[in-house]
Write a protein that holds these residues in place. Structure first.
Motif, mmCIF file in Angstrom:
data_model
loop_
_atom_site.group_PDB
_atom_site.id
_atom_site.type_symbol
_atom_site.label_atom_id
_atom_site.label_comp_id
_atom_site.label_asym_id
_atom_site.label_seq_id
_atom_site.Cartn_x
_atom_site.Cartn_y
_atom_site.Cartn_z
ATOM 1 N N TYR A 149 0.854 -1.182 0.000
ATOM 2 C CA TYR A 149 0.000 0.000 0.000
ATOM 3 C C TYR A 149 0.890 1.232 0.000
ATOM 4 C CZ TYR A 149 -2.701 -3.667 2.397
ATOM 5 O OH TYR A 149 -3.300 -4.850 2.744
ATOM 6 N N TYR A 150 0.530 2.231 -0.793
ATOM 7 C CA TYR A 150 1.241 3.500 -0.679
ATOM 8 C C TYR A 150 0.325 4.652 -1.029
ATOM 9 C CZ TYR A 150 2.360 3.249 -5.761
ATOM 10 O OH TYR A 150 2.315 3.162 -7.130
ATOM 11 N N VAL A 151 0.715 5.835 -0.544
ATOM 12 C CA VAL A 151 -0.086 7.043 -0.743
ATOM 13 C C VAL A 151 0.726 8.036 -1.543
ATOM 14 C CG1 VAL A 151 -1.270 8.969 0.385
ATOM 15 C CG2 VAL A 151 -1.384 6.669 1.391
ATOM 16 N N MET A 152 0.100 8.577 -2.579
ATOM 17 C CA MET A 152 0.695 9.624 -3.409
ATOM 18 C C MET A 152 -0.028 10.931 -3.104
ATOM 19 S SD MET A 152 2.750 7.822 -5.684
ATOM 20 C CE MET A 152 3.033 9.036 -6.924
ATOM 21 N N GLU A 153 0.678 12.043 -3.299
ATOM 22 C CA GLU A 153 0.087 13.359 -3.072
ATOM 23 C C GLU A 153 0.190 14.190 -4.340
ATOM 24 O OE1 GLU A 153 0.792 15.652 0.726
ATOM 25 O OE2 GLU A 153 1.901 16.894 -0.714
#
Length: 105
Positions: free
Chosen positions: A51-55
């Motif tokens: 899982y990863y979060v991009m901005e």
């Protein structure tokens, strides 16, 4: 500000391949293209997931960045080589989020 949670489910036995691809190549390509990853996790329940979060500033920036990534020659060569023994990602989920106005980080 727009955040995107990306959830990757790997084919059986391919978690090491995706971890290697991200750690050795993909994160560097993201950085070169100005793509911001804010956090990154590996599933701890035994599922072959990460899982990863991009901005992003907005959806238009997200579209521009991913279009640049998908057509990047270095990325396409790394993807081709890393999948010579078979595909890695079985399923990709993309969840778009904005921070709740009442939450202070």
């Amino acid at each position: 500000m727009l955040h995107e949670l990306r959830i990757y489910t790997m084919y059986p036995g391919r978690l090491d391949a995706i971890e290697q691809r991200f750690s050795q190549h993909t994160l560097g390509i993201f950085e070169r293209l100005g793509m911001k990853v804010t956090d990154f996790w590996i599933d701890q329940t035994g599922l072959p997931k990460l899982y990863y979060v991009m901005e992003y500033a907005d959806m238009e920036e997200r579209q521009r960045q991913w279009n640049a990534f998908r057509t990047d020659p270095e990325w396409n060569e790394i993807k081709r080589k890393s999948e010579e023994s078979g595909p890695i990602v079985e399923k990709l989920e993309e969840i778009f989020m904005t921070r709740a106005p009442y939450f202070k980080a």
